[in-house]
Design an enzyme around this catalytic site. Structure first.
Site, PDB file in Angstrom:
ATOM      1  N   GLY A   1      32.717  41.101 -28.874  1.00  0.00           N
ATOM      2  CA  GLY A   1      33.414  40.508 -29.999  1.00  0.00           C
ATOM      3  C   GLY A   1      33.031  39.067 -30.224  1.00  0.00           C
ATOM      4  N   GLU A   2      33.838  38.409 -31.040  1.00  0.00           N
ATOM      5  CA  GLU A   2      33.519  37.033 -31.411  1.00  0.00           C
ATOM      6  C   GLU A   2      34.690  36.128 -31.080  1.00  0.00           C
ATOM      7  OE1 GLU A   2      30.778  37.880 -35.313  1.00  0.00           O
ATOM      8  OE2 GLU A   2      32.947  38.032 -35.524  1.00  0.00           O
TER       9      GLU A   2
ATOM     10  N   ASP B   1      34.941  37.842 -12.639  1.00  0.00           N
ATOM     11  CA  ASP B   1      33.763  37.439 -13.411  1.00  0.00           C
ATOM     12  C   ASP B   1      33.688  35.914 -13.488  1.00  0.00           C
ATOM     13  OD1 ASP B   1      31.484  37.627 -14.892  1.00  0.00           O
ATOM     14  OD2 ASP B   1      32.460  38.270 -16.749  1.00  0.00           O
TER      15      ASP B   1
ATOM     16  N   ARG C   1      29.864  30.392 -17.542  1.00  0.00           N
ATOM     17  CA  ARG C   1      30.099  30.850 -18.921  1.00  0.00           C
ATOM     18  C   ARG C   1      31.579  31.162 -19.153  1.00  0.00           C
ATOM     19  NH1 ARG C   1      27.425  34.591 -16.109  1.00  0.00           N
ATOM     20  NH2 ARG C   1      28.624  36.426 -15.522  1.00  0.00           N
ATOM     21  N   ASN C   2      32.327  31.382 -18.087  1.00  0.00           N
ATOM     22  CA  ASN C   2      33.751  31.692 -18.203  1.00  0.00           C
ATOM     23  C   ASN C   2      34.657  30.542 -17.772  1.00  0.00           C
ATOM     24  OD1 ASN C   2      33.499  34.183 -19.334  1.00  0.00           O
ATOM     25  ND2 ASN C   2      33.285  35.229 -17.356  1.00  0.00           N
TER      26      ASN C   2
ATOM     27  N   ASP D   1      39.197  33.851 -19.103  1.00  0.00           N
ATOM     28  CA  ASP D   1      38.844  35.280 -19.007  1.00  0.00           C
ATOM     29  C   ASP D   1      39.173  35.916 -17.666  1.00  0.00           C
ATOM     30  OD1 ASP D   1      38.024  35.130 -21.558  1.00  0.00           O
ATOM     31  OD2 ASP D   1      35.880  35.304 -21.174  1.00  0.00           O
TER      32      ASP D   1
HETATM   33  P1  AMP Z   1      33.078  34.646 -24.743  1.00  0.00           P
HETATM   34  O1  AMP Z   1      32.946  35.799 -25.671  1.00  0.00           O
HETATM   35  O2  AMP Z   1      34.382  34.555 -24.039  1.00  0.00           O
HETATM   36  O3  AMP Z   1      31.916  34.528 -23.795  1.00  0.00           O
HETATM   37  O4  AMP Z   1      33.024  33.326 -25.662  1.00  0.00           O
HETATM   38  C1  AMP Z   1      31.880  33.008 -26.428  1.00  0.00           C
HETATM   39  C2  AMP Z   1      31.833  31.493 -26.644  1.00  0.00           C
HETATM   40  O5  AMP Z   1      32.936  31.092 -27.420  1.00  0.00           O
HETATM   41  C3  AMP Z   1      31.918  30.679 -25.362  1.00  0.00           C
HETATM   42  O6  AMP Z   1      30.684  30.509 -24.781  1.00  0.00           O
HETATM   43  C4  AMP Z   1      32.518  29.388 -25.835  1.00  0.00           C
HETATM   44  O7  AMP Z   1      31.543  28.518 -26.295  1.00  0.00           O
HETATM   45  C5  AMP Z   1      33.400  29.824 -26.994  1.00  0.00           C
HETATM   46  N1  AMP Z   1      34.814  29.938 -26.573  1.00  0.00           N
HETATM   47  C6  AMP Z   1      35.417  30.988 -25.973  1.00  0.00           C
HETATM   48  N2  AMP Z   1      36.730  30.751 -25.750  1.00  0.00           N
HETATM   49  C7  AMP Z   1      36.957  29.502 -26.208  1.00  0.00           C
HETATM   50  C8  AMP Z   1      38.119  28.648 -26.242  1.00  0.00           C
HETATM   51  N3  AMP Z   1      39.310  29.054 -25.770  1.00  0.00           N
HETATM   52  N4  AMP Z   1      38.006  27.412 -26.761  1.00  0.00           N
HETATM   53  C9  AMP Z   1      36.808  27.004 -27.249  1.00  0.00           C
HETATM   54  N5  AMP Z   1      35.680  27.737 -27.248  1.00  0.00           N
HETATM   55  C10 AMP Z   1      35.739  28.975 -26.731  1.00  0.00           C
END
Ligand code: AMP
Length: 524
Positions: free
Chosen positions: A266-267, A374, A378-379, A392
């Site tokens: 997802g995004e 995990d 990245r998390n 996460d």
């Molecule tokens: P994910 O799908 O969790 O890997 O998130 C993708 C990207 O979205 C991450 O690498 C961050 O740059 C950004 N991101 C995710 N969660 C947050 C958050 N709570 N606040 C700001 N950026 C976020």
């Protein structure tokens, strides 16, 4: 009037005399008390007899009645719903009902919402006249953070704060900005609870100490000026009073503003809740997880609250795509943050401090018997001033992320191989100790500014060579002590790996102070 009626009338007036002297329990008769500054503002019933009469004999008991519960706002707060109150730092508020815990029903006594009632976040206020309400009291601030905060823009010569001393628990330190440098003084306490910087002058309260040194330096490097400027307000617990328990929210209350990133499942967007509050919204691709499975996990995740864990605020699961609403972190993932910086601004002390924050969040999960599954750069998400929070946690149980670094061990099971402990890869044995292994890899990522672990090896080679005792070598410019910590995390026998609690204090100990690094006030 016959005798019976006269007797009844007399009896009634006799009773009425007594009633007048009883305290009224009728709410409508309640007189609003003016705001009083009280010593201990916590609700107390005046049940102690007052012995202050001229004769020294106890005066009659005053009516049982709770003192108003008065608080001072420590931060500005802008109402997010129609039920809550906006206020500014320094406003006074009376707590009317604190039973909900994190959000209190309050009445504003001063400021923009004066005389209005509504909900307030409990962690934005402190009891009036308490030390917590003092603008210079920063209790949980570490020495390094104190330096950073005092050196930040907006502070002038003499800016100061008082914090708990890291090296000696129960003691306090005074940090002061002087000519672009921060000096630290120990605040000692005598047996009679008086405070002092220099034994020649002691003070019954910290406030008096501050007042005294605000008038003259008297041995300090500089006269105390304005309290250090406060950084960002803390996160509230939940988005609002209403969403604390009822956290399935209407997706119409969420606006997706800007895409922050995307993964296979997802995004992630920057979003706005209720047109008032900035949040991060993770939208899950339809079918990427079972909604019920996710909800079960999310129930647990929601209870895991710690300053170093990303807070789960709310969810929208009634229709697809599922939304996960969390706090927003300004600087995105630690991996990207490190790769962008490449050491340009981040120093070794910053890297260690960031690792210590992750260890602190993980130590909390460890205490709660919760497994991340995990853990990787990245998390981890980064906010202002290198604040790091673990994100996460637990989600990997519901789905596994897939990217270039994922190895498919069994059908349907995907692991980020280079971060995963051997026993988790081979036997699906995920424990807090496999999280410790991943923490070692994360430490490697931090010290190499986001470099791919085992840079010259494929996932398959890693899986083959780890059981033969192969481990990554010490990254260049990484202090040996830190590499030793990584190697401890990668011990084959998981019981030999450290706990997160140990990792936290080991990393925090890097900043442990040499007591001699404190300035002495003159005339000690
Ligand atoms: P994910 O799908 O969790 O890997 O998130 C993708 C990207 O979205 C991450 O690498 C961050 O740059 C950004 N991101 C995710 N969660 C947050 C958050 N709570 N606040 C700001 N950026 C976020």
């Amino acid at each position: 009037m016959d005798i019976q009626k006269r007797f009844s009338a007399c009896w009634q007036s006799f009773l009425a005399c007594f009633r007048k002297s009883e305290p009224s329990t009728d709410e409508s008769n309640r007189v609003e008390k003016p705001v009083t500054v009280i010593e201990n503002p916590r609700a107390k019933l005046s049940s102690e007899p007052d012995t202050s009469s001229a004769t020294g004999r106890p005066l009659p008991r005053p009516p049982l009645r709770a003192e108003p519960d008065i608080y001072i706002a420590l931060y500005d707060y802008s109402a997010r719903t129609e039920q809550d109150l906006s206020f500014n730092t320094g406003d006074t508020l009376e707590a009317l009902d604190k039973s909900a815990g994190d959000w209190w029903l309050a009445k504003a006594l001063t400021g923009i919402s004066a005389s209005k009632r509504g909900y307030i976040p409990a962690n934005y206020v402190a009891p009036v006249e308490s030390i917590d309400a003092e603008p210079w009291y920063f209790p949980d601030t570490k020495r390094l953070d104190a330096e950073k905060m005092l050196l930040a823009e907006g502070n002038q010569q003499g800016a100061f704060l008082i914090r708990n001393c890291e090296s000696q628990s129960g003691e306090l330190s005074l940090s002061v900005l002087d000519n672009g440098k921060v000096k630290h003084y120990k605040l000692k306490v005598l047996d009679n609870s008086h405070y002092y910087v220099s034994k020649t002058r002691t003070f019954p309260t910290l406030k008096e100490l501050v007042q005294y040194y605000s008038r003259q330096a008297d041995g300090l490097c500089v006269r105390l000026g304005e309290p250090c400027r406060k950084m960002e307000a803390p996160q509230t617990y939940g988005l609002s009073y209403n969403t604390v328990d009822q956290w399935e929210i209407d997706r119409k209350s969420i606006k997706l503003l800007k895409k922050l990133g995307a993964g296979q499942f997802g995004e992630v967007f920057q979003g706005l809740w209720n047109d008032t509050t900035a949040v991060a919204v993770k939208t899950l691709k339809p079918g990427s997880m079972d909604a019920e499975d996710f909800l079960r996990e999310a129930q647990i995740m929601k209870r895991l609250r710690h300053p170093k864990l990303i807070q789960l605020y709310a969810v929208c699961t009634m229709e697809e795509p599922i939304y996960i609403i969390t706090e927003l972190m300004k600087n995105g993932s630690l991996q990207e943050y490190l790769q962008k910086d490449k050491g340009a601004t981040l120093k070794t002390s910053d890297q260690i401090e960031m690792a210590a924050q992750v260890a602190s969040g993980m130590a909390f999960l460890e205490l709660q018997n919760y497994i991340h599954r995990d853990l990787a750069a990245r998390n981890v998400l980064v906010g202002e001033n290198n604040i790091c929070k673990v994100a996460d946690f637990g989600l990997a149980r519901v789905f596994m992320k897939e990217n270039d670094n994922v190895y498919e061990a069994k059908e349907g099971a995907k692991f980020p191989v280079k971060w995963t402990a051997p026993e988790a890869i081979h036997d699906n044995k995920f424990t807090i100790k496999s999280d410790v292994w991943s923490f070692g890899i994360l430490l490697y990522e931090i010290m190499t500014f986001g470099q791919m672990p085992y840079p010259t090896m494929t996932n398959f080679q890693v899986i083959q060579r780890l059981p033969q005792g192969y481990r990554m070598t010490c990254p260049s410019n990484c202090p040996k002590v830190l590499y030793d910590i990584m190697m401890d995390c990668w011990k084959e026998n998981e019981q030999d790996r450290p706990t997160f609690e140990t990792l936290q204090w080991k990393l925090e100990d890097f900043f442990d102070l040499d007591v001699s690094s404190y300035d002495d006030a003159a005339r000690y």
